[in-house]
Design an enzyme around this catalytic site. Structure first.
Site, short mmCIF file in Angstrom:
data_model
loop_
_atom_site.label_atom_id
_atom_site.label_comp_id
_atom_site.label_asym_id
_atom_site.label_seq_id
_atom_site.Cartn_x
_atom_site.Cartn_y
_atom_site.Cartn_z
N HIS A 170 -95.73 -35.76 -52.78
CA HIS A 170 -97.12 -35.46 -52.39
C HIS A 170 -98.15 -36.31 -52.83
CE1 HIS A 170 -98.68 -33.84 -56.34
NE2 HIS A 170 -97.13 -33.58 -56.57
N GLU A 214 -99.11 -29.99 -52.23
CA GLU A 214 -98.16 -29.22 -53.31
C GLU A 214 -98.85 -28.74 -54.32
OE1 GLU A 214 -95.59 -29.59 -56.70
OE2 GLU A 214 -97.36 -30.70 -56.42
N GLU A 215 -99.96 -29.35 -55.03
CA GLU A 215 -100.53 -28.84 -56.00
C GLU A 215 -100.78 -27.23 -55.95
OE1 GLU A 215 -100.04 -29.85 -58.69
OE2 GLU A 215 -99.90 -32.09 -58.85
N HIS A 231 -100.25 -33.00 -66.12
CA HIS A 231 -101.36 -32.42 -65.81
C HIS A 231 -102.49 -32.63 -66.74
CE1 HIS A 231 -99.77 -29.41 -62.18
NE2 HIS A 231 -99.41 -30.60 -62.26
#
Length: 390
Positions: free
Chosen positions: A72, A222-223, A323
Site C-alpha cells: 500500500h 490499507e491504514e 507506526h
C-alpha cells in the site's frame, strides 16, 4: 529457480523518492501518479480503480491461476478536528498511531487555498511555563494540538488563513539512510514495501516469463482497513502481501532477512502458500523466520473479507517501533525482493487453483499422522538440514 539479483541502488532510490511524497490515506493521488510513472519506465501495463488503486500486469506463460503481490502507498496522518479558540488545531489521527509519536512532529496542512507548515505539540509544551507539569500530561490525541506556522492567535484568524475542519495533515518522514544499512524514518510502513515490489519487478522484467500472470497491486487505503478489498480479480489464485513485520520483544520478526507471518489478528494465513514461501527462502539461501502478529492486519485481510477466494500470505521486512519512528535494514528489503522473484518464477504447485470451483480431484492435502510418519526426518537428514541453517 535461483533468486534474481536485486539492484540495491534502485531500491534505495525508490524508497527515498517515495518518502518525499506526502500520502496519508485519503490524499494519495500524487503518489499514485508517481508509482504509475515508474511502472511506465519499467514497461508494464496497468489499470487504476476509480479511487486510484493500481493493478499492473507482468504477463506469464498462461493467465489462469494468476498470482498477485500487493502493498500500500498510503500512510498514517491526521485531520483537523476543530479550530480552537487560541487559533490552534485539534486533531484526529488517520490510521491507528499513538499521540506519543505525534508530539514534536513537523507537518504540512493541505487546504483548498494552499499549504501551511506546523508542529504537533503537547498542551503543556514549555517547561519554563509548566515546570514539572510538562511530564504529568497524559498521552492521547485530546492532549495535543497543532501550532500553525502562520500569524494566528484565535480561531477567526485561523479561519481567514483558509484552514477548515477536515483538512488533511501529512507528517514529515524525516528519513535517514545510514552507511551501515539501517534506515530510520516515519512511513517505512509501507513505502518500503512499494520499493521492494518495484525492485523485484525491475529484476523480473529482465528475465524469462513467469509461469502465470502476476498482478502487482498498489492499494491506497490499507491504514484504515480497506486495502485490497476492490482490486483482486477472480482469476487471481494466490496473493502475497508485502508489509512490515513487528520486530519487538516477544516477537520472532527480525530487521534482517524475510519474516513470514503465519497468522495475524484475522487468523492463520494460507497453509500451503506460507510454507511455499518459507521453502523458497531456504532453497535459495535467503534468511527467513516465522512470526505470529496479534495486533495486525494487512491488505490480504481486506481482500478475503470482501469475498475474494484467494490464498493469502504475508511476507514482511522487520520494522522496529512500527507506526512511530521506524527503523529497518536494507538486508531485509533486499532479501524480500529476492524472495518475490523466486516466488514469481516458481512453478505452480496446485494446478486445481486455476478454476474457481472444482471437484475433490487435485485438491490440496495437509499432513495427517500417516503422512507425517512418512516424512519424519532420519537423524542423518536432520543433521544435514541443520548444517544448511534450516
Amino acid at each position: 529457480m535461483s533468486r534474481l539479483e536485486i539492484d540495491i541502488d534502485y531500491l534505495r532510490d525508490q524508497l527515498h523518492d517515495l518518502l518525499t511524497i506526502p500520502s496519508p490515506t485519503g490524499f494519495t493521488d500524487t503518489i499514485v501518479r508517481h508509482v504509475c510513472a515508474e511502472l511506465d519506465k519499467l514497461g508494464l501495463d496497468y489499470d487504476l480503480t476509480r479511487r486510484g488503486a493500481i493493478r499492473a500486469l507482468l504477463p506469464g506463460r498462461q493467465s489462469a491461476g494468476a498470482r498477485a503481490v500487493v502493498s500500500h502507498v498510503d500512510t498514517l496522518g491526521a485531520q483537523v478536528k476543530a479550530i480552537k479558540p487560541n487559533g490552534r488545531l485539534e486533531l484526529v489521527p488517520i490510521g491507528t498511531w499513538s499521540a506519543r509519536f505525534a508530539e514534536g512532529a513537523r507537518t504540512t496542512i493541505f487546504t483548498d487555498r494552499g499549504t501551511y507548515r506546523g508542529t504537533i505539540l503537547p498542551m503543556r509544551a514549555s517547561g519554563h511555563t509548566y515546570g514539572d507539569g510538562v511530564d504529568d500530561l497524559p498521552v492521547g490525541w485530546e492532549h495535543v494540538e497543532m501550532r500553525i506556522d502562520a500569524y494566528t492567535n484565535h480561531a477567526e484568524m485561523t479561519y481567514r488563513l483558509g484552514i477548515e475542519v477536515g483538512d488533511i495533515i501529512a507528517i514529515d518522514p524525516q528519513p535517514e539512510f545510514l552507511d551501515n544499512g539501517f534506515i530510520v524514518s516515519r512511513h517505512l510502513d509501507n513505502k518500503a514495501g512499494v520499493a521492494v515490489m518495484l525492485a523485484a519487478l525491475k529484476a523480473m522484467k529482465a528475465t524469462e516469463k513467469p509461469p502465470v500472470d502476476i498482478f502487482w497491486l498498489f492499494t491506497i487505503a490499507e491504514e484504515v482497513g480497506h486495502g485490497a478489498a476492490a482490486v483482486v480479480l477472480p482469476d487471481i489464485a494466490s496473493m502475497v502481501a508485502v508489509d512490515n513485520g513487528t520486530s519487538a520483544p516477544g516477537q520472532n520478526s527480525a530487521e534482517f532477512g524475510v519474516t513470514i507471518a503465519m497468522a495475524d489478528q484475522t487468523g492463520p494465513f494460507d497453509y500451503h502458500l506460507t510454507r511455499k514461501l518459507v521453502q523458497l527462502c531456504r532453497d535459495n539461501d535467503i534468511r527467513v523466520q516465522k512470526d505470529v502478529f496479534r495486533y495486525y492486519r494487512s491488505d490480504s485481510a481486506s481482500a478475503v473479507e470482501a469475498g475474494a477466494d484467494v490464498r493469502t500470505a504475508l511476507a514482511t521486512f522487520g520494522v522496529d517501533a512500527s507506526h512511530g519512528y521506524e527503523r529497518i535494514h536494507m538486508h531485509a528489503l533486499r532479501s524480500l525482493s529476492e524472495m518475490l522473484t523466486c516466488y514469481g518464477l516458481s512453478e505452480v504447485e496446485i494446478p486445481r487453483d486455476r478454476d474457481l470451483l472444482g471437484s475433490l480431484e487435485g485438491f490440496t492435502r495437509q499432513p495427517d499422522e500417516d503422512v507425517l510418519a512418512e516424512q519424519a526426518l532420519t537423524p542423518e537428514t536432520e543433521l544435514a538440514q541443520n548444517a544448511r541453517g534450516r
